[in-house]
Design an enzyme around this catalytic site. Structure first.
Site, PDB file in Angstrom:
ATOM      1  N   ASN A  60       3.404   2.803 -10.330  1.00  0.00           N
ATOM      2  CA  ASN A  60       2.047   2.990 -11.165  1.00  0.00           C
ATOM      3  C   ASN A  60       0.483   3.256 -10.411  1.00  0.00           C
ATOM      4  O   ASN A  60      -0.531   3.829 -10.854  1.00  0.00           O
ATOM      5  CB  ASN A  60       1.828   1.334 -12.479  1.00  0.00           C
ATOM      6  CG  ASN A  60       0.970   1.462 -12.842  1.00  0.00           C
ATOM      7  OD1 ASN A  60       0.644   2.048 -13.776  1.00  0.00           O
ATOM      8  ND2 ASN A  60      -0.860   0.870 -12.268  1.00  0.00           N
ATOM      9  N   TYR A  68      -6.361  16.036  -9.503  1.00  0.00           N
ATOM     10  CA  TYR A  68      -4.950  14.897  -9.919  1.00  0.00           C
ATOM     11  C   TYR A  68      -4.135  15.671 -10.772  1.00  0.00           C
ATOM     12  O   TYR A  68      -2.701  15.464 -10.582  1.00  0.00           O
ATOM     13  CB  TYR A  68      -6.285  14.263 -11.488  1.00  0.00           C
ATOM     14  CG  TYR A  68      -6.170  13.245 -12.260  1.00  0.00           C
ATOM     15  CD1 TYR A  68      -5.481  11.608 -11.202  1.00  0.00           C
ATOM     16  CD2 TYR A  68      -5.646  13.194 -12.917  1.00  0.00           C
ATOM     17  CE1 TYR A  68      -4.780  10.578 -11.573  1.00  0.00           C
ATOM     18  CE2 TYR A  68      -4.809  12.005 -13.576  1.00  0.00           C
ATOM     19  CZ  TYR A  68      -4.637  11.246 -13.013  1.00  0.00           C
ATOM     20  OH  TYR A  68      -3.609   9.978 -14.257  1.00  0.00           O
ATOM     21  N   THR A 116      -9.810   2.041 -18.318  1.00  0.00           N
ATOM     22  CA  THR A 116      -9.305   0.771 -16.876  1.00  0.00           C
ATOM     23  C   THR A 116     -10.758   1.176 -16.048  1.00  0.00           C
ATOM     24  O   THR A 116     -11.848   2.018 -16.558  1.00  0.00           O
ATOM     25  CB  THR A 116      -7.635   1.837 -16.462  1.00  0.00           C
ATOM     26  OG1 THR A 116      -8.645   2.735 -16.270  1.00  0.00           O
ATOM     27  CG2 THR A 116      -7.465   1.018 -17.539  1.00  0.00           C
ATOM     28  N   LYS A 146       0.222  14.700 -10.442  1.00  0.00           N
ATOM     29  CA  LYS A 146       0.812  14.144 -11.413  1.00  0.00           C
ATOM     30  C   LYS A 146       1.978  15.971 -11.675  1.00  0.00           C
ATOM     31  O   LYS A 146       3.105  15.083 -12.702  1.00  0.00           O
ATOM     32  CB  LYS A 146      -0.351  13.866 -13.013  1.00  0.00           C
ATOM     33  CG  LYS A 146      -1.164  12.945 -12.474  1.00  0.00           C
ATOM     34  CD  LYS A 146      -0.279  11.385 -11.563  1.00  0.00           C
ATOM     35  CE  LYS A 146      -0.894  10.806 -11.914  1.00  0.00           C
ATOM     36  NZ  LYS A 146      -0.477   9.042 -12.053  1.00  0.00           N
ATOM     37  N   ASP A 182       1.110  -0.996   0.082  1.00  0.00           N
ATOM     38  CA  ASP A 182      -0.036  -0.211   0.079  1.00  0.00           C
ATOM     39  C   ASP A 182       1.278   1.540  -0.070  1.00  0.00           C
ATOM     40  O   ASP A 182       1.442   1.034   0.757  1.00  0.00           O
ATOM     41  CB  ASP A 182      -0.927  -0.001   1.334  1.00  0.00           C
ATOM     42  CG  ASP A 182      -1.820   1.119   1.187  1.00  0.00           C
ATOM     43  OD1 ASP A 182      -1.565   1.864   0.925  1.00  0.00           O
ATOM     44  OD2 ASP A 182      -3.317   0.923   2.647  1.00  0.00           O
TER      45      ASP A 182
HETATM   46  P1  NAP Z   1      -6.749   1.039 -12.020  1.00  0.00           P
HETATM   47  O1  NAP Z   1      -7.325   0.810 -13.022  1.00  0.00           O
HETATM   48  O2  NAP Z   1      -8.348   2.357 -11.518  1.00  0.00           O
HETATM   49  O3  NAP Z   1      -5.490   0.792 -11.591  1.00  0.00           O
HETATM   50  C1  NAP Z   1      -5.315   1.608  -9.873  1.00  0.00           C
HETATM   51  C2  NAP Z   1      -4.420   1.157  -9.341  1.00  0.00           C
HETATM   52  O4  NAP Z   1      -4.161   1.542  -8.266  1.00  0.00           O
HETATM   53  C3  NAP Z   1      -5.408  -0.845  -8.666  1.00  0.00           C
HETATM   54  O5  NAP Z   1      -4.222  -1.546  -8.847  1.00  0.00           O
HETATM   55  C4  NAP Z   1      -5.531   0.237  -6.998  1.00  0.00           C
HETATM   56  O6  NAP Z   1      -5.029  -0.967  -6.450  1.00  0.00           O
HETATM   57  C5  NAP Z   1      -4.005   1.023  -7.654  1.00  0.00           C
HETATM   58  N1  NAP Z   1      -4.010   1.846  -5.478  1.00  0.00           N
HETATM   59  C6  NAP Z   1      -4.724   3.141  -5.637  1.00  0.00           C
HETATM   60  N2  NAP Z   1      -4.199   3.028  -4.426  1.00  0.00           N
HETATM   61  C7  NAP Z   1      -3.254   2.325  -4.307  1.00  0.00           C
HETATM   62  C8  NAP Z   1      -2.419   2.521  -2.119  1.00  0.00           C
HETATM   63  N3  NAP Z   1      -2.548   3.335  -2.040  1.00  0.00           N
HETATM   64  N4  NAP Z   1      -1.500   1.156  -2.816  1.00  0.00           N
HETATM   65  C9  NAP Z   1      -1.473   0.975  -3.387  1.00  0.00           C
HETATM   66  N5  NAP Z   1      -2.087   0.857  -5.009  1.00  0.00           N
HETATM   67  C10 NAP Z   1      -3.030   1.583  -5.390  1.00  0.00           C
HETATM   68  O7  NAP Z   1      -6.418   3.294 -12.912  1.00  0.00           O
HETATM   69  P2  NAP Z   1      -5.158   2.500 -14.565  1.00  0.00           P
HETATM   70  O8  NAP Z   1      -6.004   3.730 -15.282  1.00  0.00           O
HETATM   71  O9  NAP Z   1      -4.714   0.955 -14.783  1.00  0.00           O
HETATM   72  O10 NAP Z   1      -4.587   3.472 -13.894  1.00  0.00           O
HETATM   73  C11 NAP Z   1      -2.583   3.601 -13.052  1.00  0.00           C
HETATM   74  C12 NAP Z   1      -1.880   4.581 -13.269  1.00  0.00           C
HETATM   75  O11 NAP Z   1      -2.302   4.878 -14.709  1.00  0.00           O
HETATM   76  C13 NAP Z   1      -1.933   5.593 -12.667  1.00  0.00           C
HETATM   77  O12 NAP Z   1      -1.270   5.914 -12.094  1.00  0.00           O
HETATM   78  C14 NAP Z   1      -3.242   6.569 -13.332  1.00  0.00           C
HETATM   79  O13 NAP Z   1      -2.985   8.304 -12.680  1.00  0.00           O
HETATM   80  C15 NAP Z   1      -1.991   6.682 -14.787  1.00  0.00           C
HETATM   81  N6  NAP Z   1      -3.393   7.080 -15.790  1.00  0.00           N
HETATM   82  C16 NAP Z   1      -4.215   6.787 -16.584  1.00  0.00           C
HETATM   83  C17 NAP Z   1      -4.999   6.763 -17.179  1.00  0.00           C
HETATM   84  C18 NAP Z   1      -6.089   5.839 -17.906  1.00  0.00           C
HETATM   85  O14 NAP Z   1      -6.848   6.440 -18.577  1.00  0.00           O
HETATM   86  N7  NAP Z   1      -6.530   5.098 -17.458  1.00  0.00           N
HETATM   87  C19 NAP Z   1      -4.573   7.690 -18.206  1.00  0.00           C
HETATM   88  C20 NAP Z   1      -3.200   8.699 -17.979  1.00  0.00           C
HETATM   89  C21 NAP Z   1      -2.442   8.301 -16.642  1.00  0.00           C
HETATM   90  P3  NAP Z   1      -6.891  -1.220  -5.965  1.00  0.00           P
HETATM   91  O15 NAP Z   1      -7.481  -1.971  -6.889  1.00  0.00           O
HETATM   92  O16 NAP Z   1      -6.688  -2.140  -4.646  1.00  0.00           O
HETATM   93  O17 NAP Z   1      -8.065  -0.179  -5.844  1.00  0.00           O
END
Ligand code: NAP
Length: 244
Positions: A90, A167, A202, A171, A63
């Site tokens: 990530n 957010y 996602t 970043k 975490d």
């Molecule tokens: P996601 O599917 O919501 O996955 C987020 C992950 O982060 C999950 O495994 C979540 O775990 C974990 N997490 C959240 N809080 C945490 C904590 N305190 N300790 C450890 N793990 C934690 O989101 P995603 O889209 O894959 O995002 C991954 C990264 O890409 C993020 O940094 C996001 O800001 C970035 N990003 C995403 C997008 C997009 O369009 N999707 C665009 C730009 C940047 P749980 O399952 O336990 O909640």
């Protein structure tokens, strides 16, 4: 965990989304992947999915907002491998009540910084002694184009109207940390870069996002596997340098 001469990669927030796919793609490249998860049962489920695809994957409880969890994870990696070759920061969160600079509740801003920025800094600082033991460590900080001040200030930018102050500024802070750490490590073999995955389908990106997770993981994987001649201190999407 057993001792290994294979390259070791740890991905935070890897039980789903872009993190899980990054773990999969690094596993396919021959890495031992440590699937960071705050809920061990979800992490184990994800790791066994990868193991079912004949990839070398194991769950590791982490975490990013918990000092004791981070310390325990670093201790486990040290004990099992003695080093870490790749850290993909990530894990990240968004919030529905994020928005205008004048009215987004401070509690939302704090919550976002707690995971997206302070968590990333804490994990990196804890893992750095292990990364220094790698023959050529790589640190990937998963940012977002929404962290770009240049894009936000440009009325012609596609993201000009996408303003979520908590957010976005978390970043931006990730980008600043990336530049500062890359500077500090400039005389080492460690490379530190920020990644924009793209807008990806996602739980966080939503179903209307144009990119599939396989594409969304590409930038992190590229930066995690940079050659020794590769860049450090940059901000990339699919190999293209973004404006800060
Ligand atoms: P996601 O599917 O919501 O996955 C987020 C992950 O982060 C999950 O495994 C979540 O775990 C974990 N997490 C959240 N809080 C945490 C904590 N305190 N300790 C450890 N793990 C934690 O989101 P995603 O889209 O894959 O995002 C991954 C990264 O890409 C993020 O940094 C996001 O800001 C970035 N990003 C995403 C997008 C997009 O369009 N999707 C665009 C730009 C940047 P749980 O399952 O336990 O909640």
């Amino acid at each position: 965990m057993a001792n290994s001469e294979k390259r070791i990669a740890m991905i935070t927030g890897a039980n789903k989304g872009i993190g899980l796919e990054t773990a999969r793609q690094l596993g396919q490249l021959g890495f031992t992947v440590l699937v960071g998860c705050r809920d061990l049962s979800r992490g184990k489920e994800a790791a066994s999915k990868l193991a079912g695809e004949k990839l070398d994957a194991q769950a590791i409880e982490l975490d990013v907002t918990s000092e004791s969890s981070i310390k325990a994870a670093a201790g486990r990696i040290e004990g099992a491998f003695g080093r870490l070759d790749v850290l993909v920061n990530n894990a990240g969160v968004g919030a529905r009540d994020d928005g205008a600079a004048s009215s987004t509740p401070l509690s939302v801003v704090r919550r976002m910084f707690e995971t997206n920025y302070f968590g990333l800094v804490a994990v990196t600082q804890a893992m750095l002694p292990l990364i220094r033991k790698s023959a050529g460590g790589r640190i990937v900080n998963v940012s977002s184009i929404l962290g770009s001040i240049s894009e936000h200030a440009d009325p012609n930018s596609v993201i000009y109207q996408m303003k979520m102050v908590a957010y976005d500024s978390s970043k931006t802070a990730v980008n600043a940390f990336t530049v500062h750490l890359a500077y500090e490590l400039r005389d080492t073999k460690i490379k530190v870069n920020a990644a924009h995955p793209g807008w990806v389908k996602t739980d966080l990106g939503g179903p209307q996002a144009p990119l599939e997770v396989a594409q969304g993981a590409k930038t992190s994987v590229m930066l995690a596997t940079l050659p020794d001649s590769g860049p450090s201190g940059g901000y990339y999407h699919m190999g293209v340098h973004l404006r800060w």
